[in-house]
Motif scaffolding. Structure first.
Motif, PDB file in Angstrom:
ATOM      1  N   ALA A  43       0.879  -1.136   0.145  1.00 54.40           N
ATOM      2  CA  ALA A  43       0.048  -0.092  -0.024  1.00 54.40           C
ATOM      3  C   ALA A  43       0.822   1.374  -0.176  1.00 54.40           C
ATOM      4  O   ALA A  43       0.630   2.205  -0.757  1.00 54.40           O
ATOM      5  CB  ALA A  43      -0.935  -0.164   1.092  1.00 54.40           C
ATOM      6  N   HIS A  44       1.842   1.392   0.773  1.00 57.21           N
ATOM      7  CA  HIS A  44       2.941   2.638   0.985  1.00 57.21           C
ATOM      8  C   HIS A  44       3.540   2.573  -0.408  1.00 57.21           C
ATOM      9  O   HIS A  44       3.407   3.769  -0.786  1.00 57.21           O
ATOM     10  CB  HIS A  44       3.760   2.348   1.964  1.00 57.21           C
TER      11      HIS A  44
ATOM     12  N   ALA B 199      -7.051   3.414   4.109  1.00 52.32           N
ATOM     13  CA  ALA B 199      -7.787   4.610   4.682  1.00 52.32           C
ATOM     14  C   ALA B 199      -6.649   5.682   4.742  1.00 52.32           C
ATOM     15  O   ALA B 199      -7.255   6.699   4.509  1.00 52.32           O
ATOM     16  CB  ALA B 199      -8.235   4.070   6.158  1.00 52.32           C
ATOM     17  N   TRP B 200      -5.542   5.554   4.803  1.00 54.65           N
ATOM     18  CA  TRP B 200      -4.495   6.679   4.771  1.00 54.65           C
ATOM     19  C   TRP B 200      -4.512   7.183   3.496  1.00 54.65           C
ATOM     20  O   TRP B 200      -4.176   8.259   3.150  1.00 54.65           O
ATOM     21  CB  TRP B 200      -3.402   6.010   5.413  1.00 54.65           C
TER      22      TRP B 200
ATOM     23  N   GLY C 108      -2.621  14.063   6.610  1.00 49.28           N
ATOM     24  CA  GLY C 108      -1.230  14.060   7.109  1.00 49.28           C
ATOM     25  C   GLY C 108      -0.806  12.743   7.294  1.00 49.28           C
ATOM     26  O   GLY C 108       0.643  12.328   7.032  1.00 49.28           O
ATOM     27  N   HIS C 109      -1.660  11.604   7.297  1.00 49.38           N
ATOM     28  CA  HIS C 109      -1.359  10.333   7.151  1.00 49.38           C
ATOM     29  C   HIS C 109      -0.813   9.883   5.590  1.00 49.38           C
ATOM     30  O   HIS C 109       0.282   9.426   5.351  1.00 49.38           O
ATOM     31  CB  HIS C 109      -2.389   9.099   7.335  1.00 49.38           C
ATOM     32  N   TYR C 110      -1.446  10.329   4.502  1.00 52.58           N
ATOM     33  CA  TYR C 110      -0.931  10.417   3.194  1.00 52.58           C
ATOM     34  C   TYR C 110       0.385  11.130   3.122  1.00 52.58           C
ATOM     35  O   TYR C 110       1.350  10.383   2.475  1.00 52.58           O
ATOM     36  CB  TYR C 110      -2.049  10.738   2.315  1.00 52.58           C
ATOM     37  N   THR C 111       0.501  12.310   3.419  1.00 56.64           N
ATOM     38  CA  THR C 111       1.629  12.965   3.128  1.00 56.64           C
ATOM     39  C   THR C 111       2.890  12.066   3.909  1.00 56.64           C
ATOM     40  O   THR C 111       4.067  12.447   3.416  1.00 56.64           O
ATOM     41  CB  THR C 111       1.617  14.488   3.569  1.00 56.64           C
TER      42      THR C 111
END
Length: 204
Positions: A67-68, A135-136, A161-164
């Motif tokens: 995912a990351h 979800a992130w 913020g999770h995505y960034t």
């Protein structure tokens, strides 16, 4: 040793005291074998639990990296590497949240090498690891590419913020862990170098 005739079988039989002694020895031996069998079964159960734990950790690592790194590929960034040390740090804090049932960022992320942190919580067993990470990643729709200070000023950091952190260019390593209480799963991911630095954007 004394024998007495068994009028029915014709075979010698033990006298009462001797018979009781032999019966006791047989009972002790049977008990020992039962205990050994139970012990072996317990060891087998422990082994099975350890195998299951390792499989869950491997699945978590695989899903989180996928995912990351899929999100990073979309913006032209190199993949993150898995860190066992960050995984261990994440596990400590995930266990702490699960035991306290307090969902909040750690106050101990500083030091000479501050760590980034993403958190997730949801109903126990209701979400896959991929769901948790997604979800992130879905916060991408709210991010306009600006610097972190601009996002804070707009009051929307919690939305992106999770995505960034996931797409922070200078971040190279991630490690994650999940812990659970009776109701919820708690996911913690830790990052090095930490992202979401004030005054910078993920691409800096």
């Amino acid at each position: 040793m004394h024998y007495a005739s068994n009028p029915t079988s014709g075979f010698p039989v033990d006298e009462p005291d001797t018979l009781r002694a032999r019966t006791w020895r047989r009972h002790v031996m049977r008990t020992a074998w039962v205990l050994l069998a139970v012990g072996a079964g317990s060891l087998g159960l422990v082994g099975a639990n350890e195998v299951q734990r390792q499989m869950q950790e491997a699945a978590l690592q695989s899903e989180m990296l996928e995912a990351h790194n899929a999100a990073r590929r979309q913006v032209g960034l190199p993949p993150l590497l898995w860190s066992r040390q960050l995984e261990a740090n994440a596990a400590v804090y995930a266990n702490k949240m699960a035991s306290s049932r307090r969902f909040a960022h750690s106050s101990n992320l500083g030091g000479t090498r501050p760590q980034g942190e993403n958190l997730w919580m949801g109903t126990r067993g209701a979400y896959s690891y991929a769901d948790m990470a997604q979800a992130w990643v879905e916060e991408q729709q709210f991010y306009d590419g600006g610097a972190i200070d601009d996002v804070f000023a707009a009051g929307t950091f919690g939305d992106i913020g999770h995505y960034t952190q996931i797409i922070w260019r200078r971040t190279t390593h991630v490690g994650c862990a999940v812990s659970s209480d009776g109701h919820d799963d708690y996911l913690v991911c830790r990052y090095l170098p930490a992202g979401n630095v004030h005054g910078r954007s993920p691409r800096d």
